[in-house]
Motif scaffolding. Structure first.
Motif, PDB file in Angstrom:
ATOM      1  N   ILE A 124      30.385  23.925 -98.313  1.00 45.17           N
ATOM      2  CA  ILE A 124      29.131  23.293 -97.888  1.00 45.17           C
ATOM      3  C   ILE A 124      28.023  24.326 -97.771  1.00 45.17           C
ATOM      4  CG2 ILE A 124      27.994  22.012 -96.020  1.00 45.17           C
ATOM      5  CD1 ILE A 124      30.780  20.783 -95.406  1.00 45.17           C
ATOM      6  N   LEU A 125      28.366  25.493 -97.230  1.00 49.49           N
ATOM      7  CA  LEU A 125      27.371  26.561 -97.057  1.00 49.49           C
ATOM      8  C   LEU A 125      26.828  27.009 -98.409  1.00 49.49           C
ATOM      9  CD1 LEU A 125      26.110  28.155 -94.713  1.00 49.49           C
ATOM     10  CD2 LEU A 125      27.871  29.902 -95.055  1.00 49.49           C
ATOM     11  N   ILE A 132      21.173  22.466-102.670  1.00 52.39           N
ATOM     12  CA  ILE A 132      21.803  21.250-103.186  1.00 52.39           C
ATOM     13  C   ILE A 132      22.224  20.360-102.014  1.00 52.39           C
ATOM     14  CG2 ILE A 132      23.790  20.375-104.518  1.00 52.39           C
ATOM     15  CD1 ILE A 132      23.555  23.175-106.011  1.00 52.39           C
ATOM     16  N   ALA A 133      22.337  20.976-100.844  1.00 51.42           N
ATOM     17  CA  ALA A 133      22.624  20.241 -99.618  1.00 51.42           C
ATOM     18  C   ALA A 133      21.466  20.450 -98.642  1.00 51.42           C
ATOM     19  CB  ALA A 133      23.932  20.724 -99.008  1.00 51.42           C
ATOM     20  N   PHE A 143      24.557  15.867 -99.300  1.00 50.67           N
ATOM     21  CA  PHE A 143      24.480  16.315-100.696  1.00 50.67           C
ATOM     22  C   PHE A 143      23.302  15.619-101.364  1.00 50.67           C
ATOM     23  CE2 PHE A 143      25.384  16.304-105.184  1.00 50.67           C
ATOM     24  CZ  PHE A 143      26.076  17.486-105.430  1.00 50.67           C
ATOM     25  N   ASP A 144      22.451  16.414-102.021  1.00 55.17           N
ATOM     26  CA  ASP A 144      21.271  15.882-102.714  1.00 55.17           C
ATOM     27  C   ASP A 144      21.670  15.522-104.141  1.00 55.17           C
ATOM     28  OD1 ASP A 144      18.851  15.281-103.827  1.00 55.17           O
ATOM     29  OD2 ASP A 144      17.840  17.130-103.221  1.00 55.17           O
ATOM     30  N   THR A 145      21.955  14.266-104.373  1.00 51.95           N
ATOM     31  CA  THR A 145      22.442  13.836-105.692  1.00 51.95           C
ATOM     32  C   THR A 145      21.397  14.010-106.788  1.00 51.95           C
ATOM     33  OG1 THR A 145      21.836  11.544-105.158  1.00 51.95           O
ATOM     34  CG2 THR A 145      24.126  12.201-104.768  1.00 51.95           C
ATOM     35  N   GLU A 177      21.634   7.503-102.827  1.00 48.47           N
ATOM     36  CA  GLU A 177      23.001   7.825-103.233  1.00 48.47           C
ATOM     37  C   GLU A 177      23.576   9.028-102.497  1.00 48.47           C
ATOM     38  OE1 GLU A 177      20.396   7.804-105.229  1.00 48.47           O
ATOM     39  OE2 GLU A 177      20.636   6.212-106.711  1.00 48.47           O
ATOM     40  N   ASP A 178      22.732   9.784-101.765  1.00 45.36           N
ATOM     41  CA  ASP A 178      23.203  11.004-101.113  1.00 45.36           C
ATOM     42  C   ASP A 178      24.335  10.686-100.124  1.00 45.36           C
ATOM     43  OD1 ASP A 178      21.200  12.125-102.575  1.00 45.36           O
ATOM     44  OD2 ASP A 178      19.949  12.697-100.867  1.00 45.36           O
ATOM     45  N   PHE A 179      25.278  11.623 -99.995  1.00 44.93           N
ATOM     46  CA  PHE A 179      26.446  11.385 -99.135  1.00 44.93           C
ATOM     47  C   PHE A 179      26.644  12.564 -98.184  1.00 44.93           C
ATOM     48  CE2 PHE A 179      27.745  13.122-103.236  1.00 44.93           C
ATOM     49  CZ  PHE A 179      28.519  14.220-102.889  1.00 44.93           C
ATOM     50  N   VAL A 180      27.293  12.290 -97.073  1.00 45.14           N
ATOM     51  CA  VAL A 180      27.427  13.273 -95.997  1.00 45.14           C
ATOM     52  C   VAL A 180      28.508  14.307 -96.339  1.00 45.14           C
ATOM     53  CG1 VAL A 180      29.125  11.974 -94.631  1.00 45.14           C
ATOM     54  CG2 VAL A 180      27.534  13.541 -93.487  1.00 45.14           C
TER      55      VAL A 180
END
Length: 461
Positions: A124-125, A132-133, A143-145, A177-180
């Motif tokens: 994630i980091l 991108i996150a 997350f930036d889709t 659409e972004d997801f955690v």
């Protein structure tokens, strides 16, 4: 060998990243409840894949995870007052017991999400450092889709309200659409971006990097799981890897079909979520395994008691053949049978064709034994063929007499044993009338006995 790639939607010649080495990752269960038939179908499908690859002399490294932190687990904690560890350890043990009963080989590595937090946080980091996150204050890391030009390419889906509805909803997200990736929560784990817990989709891709990475353009050879995981789970995993690692996550994607029960899709809301432990009360694990692999792994499988009973009769025939040659010396497999059987399995695990080959072998073997019952060479070859079947399909692991004793209670077994001993004593005294009476009494109990060099054996008929 050919396998059907779920992304390219066609059979492809299997060519591993490294010659003769295969890296496989299978998505395992979220451990908040006992395993159901869907878990069993997936586990058996990819256990079969692993077994045939081993039989074909590939060096296979096989990883299956346990998701042991998740919204469903947290809900179970609230409902029961139990700790996360108490719940997840219980259901991991339950899952493993069920898989052992189904003759599913234990994975080489079985990581838990909570044991891989460092790898998850690192992933994630990396995404966050590459922009991108991004963080939503008080909520989590997302997350930036929009940063992934190939997003939805894995599942082949188009952007739609239906797809958006299956990912996390928050009005502050940059894109629907972004997801955690990381959910903020002071009760859980420390990270550079705040205390919380991981999202589901990062877990598997981080584990793949940690335990299986090839260090090449593809992280692994095969990523597998149920077809319900293709979107959003596998789609989001693949996006992680493309954007964070500039790699393709898997060279091949394999997915098993849905399970239905009596023509209805299996679900808890319908009350037909059939637990493996319940099925095992009525059937040997091997019988259930044989039934579930009798249909192609990609096909949607309809469970019914009638079909299960028919499948058991098919397995019974194989066991009865094994019983005829069990005391023989092991020979070599029949080359023609071996080639036909393995070719069926090389064809994207074509179990229907493989089982048809076995049916013909069993029929021919019994006919040959009837004609030449003392042919030791023939018996050795039959036994070798059966051992090949056992290795690849994961069946024929039970004592041939015990197999036919399933369903007889301990009390009944004690009574049967006493009657057999009484009959043996009558035979020693040459009281054959009494011995025959005891045999008839056992027959009335639906018990058939066989006098063998190893003693008197019995089975339920």
């Amino acid at each position: 060998m050919q396998i059907f790639d779920s992304v390219k939607k066609q059979k492809l010649n299997f060519e591993p990243i490294e010659a003769r080495k295969v890296r496989i990752y299978v998505c395992g269960p979220t451990v908040y409840d006992d395993s159901h038939l869907g878990h069993a179908k997936s586990a058996i499908s990819f256990d079969l894949l692993r077994r045939i690859l081993i039989e074909l002399k590939f060096d296979v490294k096989f990883v299956k995870n346990f998701t042991d932190i998740d919204d469903k687990i947290l809900k179970k904690m609230d409902e029961t007052g139990e700790s996360l560890e108490s719940i997840t350890n219980r259901y991991i043990k339950s899952y493993k017991d069920d898989m052992q009963a189904l003759n599913v080989l234990e994975a080489d590595i079985e990581p838990k999400a909570t044991e891989c937090l460092d790898a998850i946080i690192e992933y994630i980091l990396n995404l966050k450092n590459k922009n991108i996150a991004y963080e939503i204050e008080g909520d989590g890391i997302y997350f930036d889709t929009a940063q992934d030009n190939e997003y939805l390419s894995l599942s082949g889906k188009a952007k739609s309200d239906q797809n958006i509805a299956r990912v996390d909803s928050n009005i502050d997200k940059r894109n629907e659409e972004d997801f955690v990736l990381w959910k903020f929560d002071e009760k859980w784990y420390e990270s550079p971006f705040g205390r919380g817990r991981p999202g589901w989709h990062t877990e598997c891709v981080a584990m793949i990097k940690k335990y299986l990475s090839s260090g090449q353009d593809y992280e692994i050879d095969i990523h597998a799981g149920g077809i319900d995981l293709l979107f959003p789970h596998h789609e989001n995993e693949a996006a992680h890897c493309r954007c964070g690692e500039q790699k393709t996550l898997a060279k091949y994607w394999m997915h098993n079909g849905f399970i239905k029960v009596n023509d209805e899709k299996m679900s808890k809301s319908l009350g037909n979520s059939f637990f493996v432990k319940d099925a095992l009360k009525q059937n040997l694990g091997e019988v259930l395994r044989f039934y579930l692999l009798s249909s192609h792994y990609r096909a949607h499988f309809n469970y019914s008691d009638e079909d299960l009973s028919a499948s058991k009769k098919r397995l019974d025939k194989i066991y009865r053949l094994k019983k005829r040659v069990i005391d023989s010396n092991l020979g070599k497999e029949n080359k023609e049978f071996k080639e036909e059987f393995l070719n069926a399995m090389r064809d994207d695990l074509n179990t229907s064709k493989a089982l048809a080959t076995i049916d013909e072998f069993v029929k021919t073997a019994n006919e040959n034994l009837d004609q030449n019952p003392k042919d030791k060479s023939q018996k050795g070859e039959i036994l070798a063929n059966l051992e090949l079947i056992a290795r690849v399909l994961g069946i024929l692991q039970i004592d041939v007499y015990e197999y036919f004793q399933f369903g007889v209670s301990d009390e009944e077994k004690t009574k049967i044993k006493d009657l057999i001993e009484e009959r043996n004593e009558a035979k020693k005294l040459k009281d054959y009338t009494k011995a025959d009476e005891i045999r008839e009494k056992l027959a009335s109990m639906q018990i058939s006995i066989m006098d063998t060099p190893s003693g008197t054996m019995w089975e339920k008929v």
